[in-house]
Design a protein around this motif. Sequence first.
Motif, mmCIF file in Angstrom:
data_model
loop_
_atom_site.group_PDB
_atom_site.id
_atom_site.type_symbol
_atom_site.label_atom_id
_atom_site.label_comp_id
_atom_site.label_asym_id
_atom_site.label_seq_id
_atom_site.Cartn_x
_atom_site.Cartn_y
_atom_site.Cartn_z
ATOM 1 N N LEU A 1 32.117 85.233 74.721
ATOM 2 C CA LEU A 1 31.484 86.483 75.107
ATOM 3 C C LEU A 1 31.047 87.156 73.812
ATOM 4 C CD1 LEU A 1 33.949 87.681 77.878
ATOM 5 C CD2 LEU A 1 31.937 86.213 78.093
ATOM 6 N N TYR A 2 29.805 87.638 73.764
ATOM 7 C CA TYR A 2 29.111 87.829 72.494
ATOM 8 C C TYR A 2 28.240 89.076 72.558
ATOM 9 C CZ TYR A 2 25.821 86.046 68.821
ATOM 10 O OH TYR A 2 25.040 85.849 67.714
ATOM 11 N N ASN A 3 28.261 89.872 71.484
ATOM 12 C CA ASN A 3 27.404 91.054 71.420
ATOM 13 C C ASN A 3 27.233 91.474 69.970
ATOM 14 O OD1 ASN A 3 27.708 94.288 71.112
ATOM 15 N ND2 ASN A 3 26.283 93.772 72.761
ATOM 16 N N GLY A 4 26.033 91.934 69.602
ATOM 17 C CA GLY A 4 25.897 92.623 68.337
ATOM 18 C C GLY A 4 25.274 91.863 67.195
ATOM 19 N N ASP A 5 24.463 90.825 67.455
ATOM 20 C CA ASP A 5 23.780 90.173 66.331
ATOM 21 C C ASP A 5 22.493 90.945 65.999
ATOM 22 O OD1 ASP A 5 22.218 89.372 68.462
ATOM 23 O OD2 ASP A 5 22.279 87.244 67.991
ATOM 24 N N TYR A 6 21.487 90.314 65.425
ATOM 25 C CA TYR A 6 20.370 91.072 64.880
ATOM 26 C C TYR A 6 19.047 90.310 65.032
ATOM 27 C CZ TYR A 6 21.442 87.930 61.002
ATOM 28 O OH TYR A 6 21.705 86.811 60.254
ATOM 29 N N LEU A 7 17.942 91.005 64.717
ATOM 30 C CA LEU A 7 16.586 90.484 64.876
ATOM 31 C C LEU A 7 16.224 89.530 63.734
ATOM 32 C CD1 LEU A 7 14.053 90.924 66.740
ATOM 33 C CD2 LEU A 7 13.282 92.581 65.022
ATOM 34 N N THR A 8 15.596 88.408 64.094
ATOM 35 C CA THR A 8 15.211 87.413 63.083
ATOM 36 C C THR A 8 13.732 87.020 63.192
ATOM 37 O OG1 THR A 8 15.910 85.634 64.580
ATOM 38 C CG2 THR A 8 17.534 86.421 62.968
ATOM 39 N N SER A 9 12.903 87.874 63.774
ATOM 40 C CA SER A 9 11.528 87.494 64.107
ATOM 41 C C SER A 9 10.574 87.484 62.916
ATOM 42 C CB SER A 9 10.975 88.430 65.178
ATOM 43 O OG SER A 9 11.027 89.772 64.728
ATOM 44 N N ASP A 10 10.870 88.207 61.851
ATOM 45 C CA ASP A 10 9.917 88.324 60.753
ATOM 46 C C ASP A 10 9.706 86.978 60.049
ATOM 47 O OD1 ASP A 10 9.933 90.951 61.408
ATOM 48 O OD2 ASP A 10 10.622 91.701 59.469
ATOM 49 N N PRO A 11 8.462 86.628 59.747
ATOM 50 C CA PRO A 11 8.203 85.335 59.099
ATOM 51 C C PRO A 11 8.770 85.237 57.681
ATOM 52 C CG PRO A 11 6.209 86.661 59.214
ATOM 53 C CD PRO A 11 7.227 87.356 60.058
ATOM 54 N N ASP A 12 9.045 86.386 57.045
ATOM 55 C CA ASP A 12 9.611 86.356 55.699
ATOM 56 C C ASP A 12 11.129 86.522 55.698
ATOM 57 O OD1 ASP A 12 9.566 88.972 56.535
ATOM 58 O OD2 ASP A 12 8.734 89.786 54.667
ATOM 59 N N PHE A 13 11.749 86.396 56.879
ATOM 60 C CA PHE A 13 13.208 86.468 56.945
ATOM 61 C C PHE A 13 13.813 85.291 56.176
ATOM 62 C CE2 PHE A 13 17.274 85.276 58.768
ATOM 63 C CZ PHE A 13 17.954 86.479 58.834
ATOM 64 N N LYS A 14 14.772 85.564 55.329
ATOM 65 C CA LYS A 14 15.416 84.525 54.525
ATOM 66 C C LYS A 14 16.804 84.225 55.087
ATOM 67 C CE LYS A 14 12.188 84.144 51.325
ATOM 68 N NZ LYS A 14 11.198 85.069 51.900
ATOM 69 N N PRO A 15 17.130 82.943 55.280
ATOM 70 C CA PRO A 15 18.454 82.585 55.808
ATOM 71 C C PRO A 15 19.582 83.137 54.931
ATOM 72 C CG PRO A 15 16.998 80.682 55.831
ATOM 73 C CD PRO A 15 16.288 81.748 55.068
ATOM 74 N N VAL A 16 20.627 83.585 55.577
ATOM 75 C CA VAL A 16 21.790 84.133 54.886
ATOM 76 C C VAL A 16 22.733 82.983 54.529
ATOM 77 C CG1 VAL A 16 23.770 85.691 55.061
ATOM 78 C CG2 VAL A 16 21.591 86.294 56.166
ATOM 79 N N ARG A 17 23.072 82.880 53.257
ATOM 80 C CA ARG A 17 23.972 81.829 52.784
ATOM 81 C C ARG A 17 25.401 82.355 52.703
ATOM 82 N NH1 ARG A 17 26.777 80.483 48.385
ATOM 83 N NH2 ARG A 17 26.964 78.297 47.752
ATOM 84 N N TRP A 18 26.333 81.564 53.259
ATOM 85 C CA TRP A 18 27.753 81.853 53.144
ATOM 86 C C TRP A 18 28.424 80.701 52.405
ATOM 87 C CZ3 TRP A 18 30.225 86.246 55.090
ATOM 88 C CH2 TRP A 18 29.434 87.078 55.900
ATOM 89 N N ASP A 19 29.257 81.050 51.435
ATOM 90 C CA ASP A 19 30.048 80.025 50.754
ATOM 91 C C ASP A 19 31.201 79.599 51.644
ATOM 92 O OD1 ASP A 19 32.458 79.243 48.805
ATOM 93 O OD2 ASP A 19 30.555 78.892 47.750
ATOM 94 N N ILE A 20 31.510 78.321 51.631
ATOM 95 C CA ILE A 20 32.558 77.814 52.513
ATOM 96 C C ILE A 20 33.916 78.446 52.214
ATOM 97 C CG2 ILE A 20 33.204 75.832 51.076
ATOM 98 C CD1 ILE A 20 33.320 74.247 53.791
ATOM 99 N N ASN A 21 34.098 78.956 51.002
ATOM 100 C CA ASN A 21 35.366 79.569 50.629
ATOM 101 C C ASN A 21 35.407 81.077 50.859
ATOM 102 O OD1 ASN A 21 36.624 77.134 49.668
ATOM 103 N ND2 ASN A 21 35.253 77.238 47.902
ATOM 104 N N ASP A 22 34.334 81.640 51.405
ATOM 105 C CA ASP A 22 34.327 83.072 51.716
ATOM 106 C C ASP A 22 35.130 83.304 52.988
ATOM 107 O OD1 ASP A 22 33.771 85.715 52.436
ATOM 108 O OD2 ASP A 22 31.702 85.604 51.723
#
Length: 328
Positions: free
Chosen positions: A259-280
């Motif tokens: 059950l899920y709520n609260g993510d965000y908009l990703t429609s812009d063509p210049d949106f850059k993927p968010v990088r997460w380090d595996i140790n974060d």
Amino acid sequence: MDFNIIRTGRAVLNVKDLERSKAFYVDALGFIETEADDRHVYLRGLEEHNHHSLLLKKAEEPSVEVIGYKVYDDTDLERLDRLFSQKGLEIRWMERGTQHAVGRTLRVQDVSGLPLEFYAEMETVERMLQRYDLYKGARVQRIDHFNCMVRDVEKAYEFYTKELGFACSEYTAAEDEKIWAAWLHRKPSVHDVAFMNGNGPRLHHIGYWLSDQMSLIHACDVLAAMGYTENIERGPGRHGLSNAFFLYLRDPDGHRIELYNGDYLTSDPDFKPVRWDINDPRRQTFWGHAAPDSWFNEASAVQNVLAPEKLMETGEPTLKQRKPTFVI
């Protein structure tokens, strides 16, 4: 791409006891029951105008028949057929009339071994969005995404982004910047499908969108009051990845629902993927309790699209398994 995959569409789950499953999904979670017979239950969220987004089928053992994506029209199915044939993937056409409420569909075992289905047409029904008198349980609104465990996330990432036209919103980078997990989308949200490094191919969970965070908290109260406390596997909490408020449940057959709520908009063509380090430590849980081992190790077996009586064999992942440390 010369085809248009719109969004996550539906899932078909095999379950052992339809009445037991219906009690969980309809009475506890608040799904709308569109139709049912002695072997099928067709369910949808309050917001959905299509006939169903979840089909439960009676079977001897639980498994996943297909996870489905909606395309723009039937010509997209023909174009996908050509692509999959060129790639040497196993294809099965399901002609109109072979499945209730759904038009012609194309099924394929993808590069990871997951059973996919693509369809353009499904019967429409009354949308219950403003039938507040019918809201109960989690007040489930609509299907949002699939999360899949695969042996080689980079292989899946390359196929879905370069061949199927998905975009990446967020990803987890392991050593040497290898992709350990990825969140991919067609609709303008964080994801329609996520791939996680693990024993696969298996379906980790189906995510359903709720209108607000209090619906998720209310669902916990309802589940506890109805005797489903043990079905709450993880949460509530907030993911670092996707920023979503979450609750993970196991249905009577062990299939996992988020059950899920609260993510965000990703429609812009210049949106850059968010990088997460595996140790974060915040990537899986921004805040909340540690996930149990079952969340990392258990998932639903998937079927072979050409031989539905057979389950796909699973294998060990190419990258090392990691269980993150969580912020409590």
